[in-house]
Design a protein around this motif. Structure first.
Motif, PDB file in Angstrom:
ATOM      1  N   ASN A  38     112.861  83.964  22.844  1.00 43.38           N
ATOM      2  CA  ASN A  38     112.061  82.994  23.579  1.00 43.38           C
ATOM      3  C   ASN A  38     110.921  83.694  24.314  1.00 43.38           C
ATOM      4  N   TYR A  39     109.862  82.938  24.579  1.00 37.08           N
ATOM      5  CA  TYR A  39     108.784  83.472  25.402  1.00 37.08           C
ATOM      6  C   TYR A  39     108.411  82.455  26.472  1.00 37.08           C
ATOM      7  N   ALA A  40     107.876  82.969  27.560  1.00 33.77           N
ATOM      8  CA  ALA A  40     107.354  82.126  28.644  1.00 33.77           C
ATOM      9  C   ALA A  40     106.098  82.789  29.181  1.00 33.77           C
ATOM     10  N   TYR A  41     105.053  82.018  29.321  1.00 33.67           N
ATOM     11  CA  TYR A  41     103.785  82.538  29.842  1.00 33.67           C
ATOM     12  C   TYR A  41     103.241  81.529  30.847  1.00 33.67           C
ATOM     13  N   PHE A  42     102.699  82.042  31.951  1.00 37.66           N
ATOM     14  CA  PHE A  42     102.057  81.133  32.894  1.00 37.66           C
ATOM     15  C   PHE A  42     101.048  81.868  33.764  1.00 37.66           C
ATOM     16  N   ILE A  43     100.081  81.107  34.236  1.00 35.80           N
ATOM     17  CA  ILE A  43      99.104  81.548  35.217  1.00 35.80           C
ATOM     18  C   ILE A  43      99.370  80.759  36.491  1.00 35.80           C
ATOM     19  N   LYS A  44      99.424  81.462  37.630  1.00 33.08           N
ATOM     20  CA  LYS A  44      99.678  80.751  38.875  1.00 33.08           C
ATOM     21  C   LYS A  44      98.710  81.211  39.959  1.00 33.08           C
ATOM     22  N   SER A  45      98.418  80.308  40.872  1.00 31.11           N
ATOM     23  CA  SER A  45      97.542  80.621  41.990  1.00 31.11           C
ATOM     24  C   SER A  45      98.221  81.587  42.945  1.00 31.11           C
ATOM     25  N   LYS A  46      97.409  82.457  43.547  1.00 33.29           N
ATOM     26  CA  LYS A  46      97.899  83.275  44.661  1.00 33.29           C
ATOM     27  C   LYS A  46      97.823  82.416  45.923  1.00 33.29           C
ATOM     28  N   GLU A  47      98.975  82.148  46.522  1.00 36.67           N
ATOM     29  CA  GLU A  47      99.002  81.230  47.660  1.00 36.67           C
ATOM     30  C   GLU A  47      98.144  81.712  48.818  1.00 36.67           C
ATOM     31  N   GLU A  48      98.172  83.032  49.101  1.00 42.57           N
ATOM     32  CA  GLU A  48      97.397  83.537  50.229  1.00 42.57           C
ATOM     33  C   GLU A  48      95.896  83.356  49.982  1.00 42.57           C
ATOM     34  N   HIS A  49      95.492  83.487  48.701  1.00 46.75           N
ATOM     35  CA  HIS A  49      94.079  83.299  48.366  1.00 46.75           C
ATOM     36  C   HIS A  49      93.705  81.829  48.483  1.00 46.75           C
ATOM     37  N   MET A  50      94.582  80.941  48.046  1.00 48.06           N
ATOM     38  CA  MET A  50      94.306  79.513  48.115  1.00 48.06           C
ATOM     39  C   MET A  50      94.138  79.051  49.553  1.00 48.06           C
ATOM     40  N   LYS A  51      94.918  79.625  50.470  1.00 44.72           N
ATOM     41  CA  LYS A  51      94.790  79.267  51.888  1.00 44.72           C
ATOM     42  C   LYS A  51      93.407  79.644  52.408  1.00 44.72           C
ATOM     43  N   LYS A  52      92.920  80.821  52.012  1.00 43.06           N
ATOM     44  CA  LYS A  52      91.584  81.256  52.438  1.00 43.06           C
ATOM     45  C   LYS A  52      90.517  80.312  51.896  1.00 43.06           C
ATOM     46  N   VAL A  53      90.671  79.884  50.637  1.00 41.98           N
ATOM     47  CA  VAL A  53      89.702  78.967  50.038  1.00 41.98           C
ATOM     48  C   VAL A  53      89.686  77.640  50.782  1.00 41.98           C
ATOM     49  N   LYS A  54      90.857  77.102  51.081  1.00 41.66           N
ATOM     50  CA  LYS A  54      90.939  75.813  51.777  1.00 41.66           C
ATOM     51  C   LYS A  54      90.348  75.903  53.174  1.00 41.66           C
ATOM     52  N   ASP A  55      90.642  77.009  53.865  1.00 45.10           N
ATOM     53  CA  ASP A  55      90.092  77.193  55.210  1.00 45.10           C
ATOM     54  C   ASP A  55      88.562  77.260  55.161  1.00 45.10           C
ATOM     55  N   ARG A  56      88.018  77.967  54.158  1.00 45.60           N
ATOM     56  CA  ARG A  56      86.565  78.081  54.033  1.00 45.60           C
ATOM     57  C   ARG A  56      85.932  76.730  53.727  1.00 45.60           C
ATOM     58  N   LEU A  57      86.536  75.979  52.801  1.00 45.44           N
ATOM     59  CA  LEU A  57      85.991  74.675  52.437  1.00 45.44           C
ATOM     60  C   LEU A  57      86.061  73.696  53.606  1.00 45.44           C
ATOM     61  N   LYS A  58      87.122  73.812  54.387  1.00 47.87           N
ATOM     62  CA  LYS A  58      87.258  72.938  55.545  1.00 47.87           C
ATOM     63  C   LYS A  58      86.145  73.211  56.559  1.00 47.87           C
ATOM     64  N   LYS A  59      85.854  74.494  56.791  1.00 44.44           N
ATOM     65  CA  LYS A  59      84.778  74.857  57.720  1.00 44.44           C
ATOM     66  C   LYS A  59      83.433  74.367  57.202  1.00 44.44           C
ATOM     67  N   GLU A  60      83.208  74.521  55.875  1.00 46.17           N
ATOM     68  CA  GLU A  60      81.946  74.065  55.295  1.00 46.17           C
ATOM     69  C   GLU A  60      81.790  72.559  55.435  1.00 46.17           C
ATOM     70  N   HIS A  61      82.897  71.834  55.237  1.00 47.83           N
ATOM     71  CA  HIS A  61      82.871  70.370  55.341  1.00 47.83           C
ATOM     72  C   HIS A  61      82.554  69.942  56.769  1.00 47.83           C
TER      73      HIS A  61
END
Length: 229
Positions: free
Chosen positions: A201-224
């Motif tokens: 069997n094989y399994a492959y996946f791409i997942k977000s880095k949670e710590e990076h996603m938090k930084k992105v959300k914080d930046r977008l919130k400030k921009e908004h």
């Protein structure tokens, strides 16, 4: 819509086995298809173990699986996760309106996911914001469906997109390549990928880095906020 769901599964079966010209109505083909669904269920269990070992809470009540039906959903069997899918008819009597939303996944201008439900009998529609800590899918039917996940990810949402099956599947390489093509559209250093083999069997996946996603959300919130001052 149920027939469309089965049509998608038939196509995945054909691609995995390398079939081209087959009679979908033949009893032999249908029996082989049923056996393939059973094998896929076992493969999905390997995939789910890989997610657990990578500390991905796909089973959490605040996680949402997208675009799957009864025979290939991994959220449906854990009794907690939610589903946003157009293939609700496949669940039949097991349909749970508290967990399953009949819609595609949508992304608004602020990068927030939502469902859009149309009630033809009442001639009405409803926008449902999706408050979630993870949005995921696997073994997608059409490569085009992946780009909503790119947008979700780049707006700071945690995503997982994956594939699983047998190592000998004829479509294994294409499935992985379709996912890897997305990496060029994802924010740099914002994701990790895993490729796991277990027996045949094989399994492959791409997942977000949670710590990076938090930084992105914080930046977008400030921009908004600054744009509204």
């Amino acid at each position: 819509m149920l027939n469309y769901y089965l049509y998608n599964l038939f196509n995945q079966f054909k691609a995995s086995q390398g079939f081209e010209n087959v009679d979908l109505n033949s009893l032999e083909f249908q029996n082989e298809f049923i056996e393939w669904l059973k094998i896929q269920r076992v493969c999905s269990e390997v995939y789910q173990k890989a997610l657990v070992l990578s500390d991905i809470p796909y089973y959490d009540i605040d996680s949402i699986e997208v675009g799957k039906g009864k025979y290939d959903s991994i959220a449906f069997n854990n009794s907690y996760g939610k589903l946003v899918t157009e293939h609700t008819l496949s669940f039949g009597d097991d349909f749970d309106s508290e967990r399953i939303i009949n819609s595609r996944i949508h992304v608004n201008s602020n990068g927030c996911p939502y469902a859009f439900i149309i009630d033809k009998s009442k001639r009405s529609h409803e926008f449902i914001p999706l408050d979630t800590n993870l949005i995921y899918t696997q073994n997608i039917y059409n490569a085009e469906d992946l780009y909503a996940f790119v947008r979700l990810h780049n707006y700071g949402n945690n995503i997982v997109i994956g594939a699983y099956g047998k190592i000998g599947d004829k479509d294994r390489i294409k499935k992985i390549e379709d996912l890897r093509k997305l990496k060029k559209d994802l924010l740099k250093n914002s994701y990790v990928e895993q490729y796991i083999f277990s027996s045949d069997n094989y399994a492959y996946f791409i997942k977000s880095k949670e710590e990076h996603m938090k930084k992105v959300k914080d930046r977008l919130k400030k921009e908004h906020l600054s744009n509204n001052i």
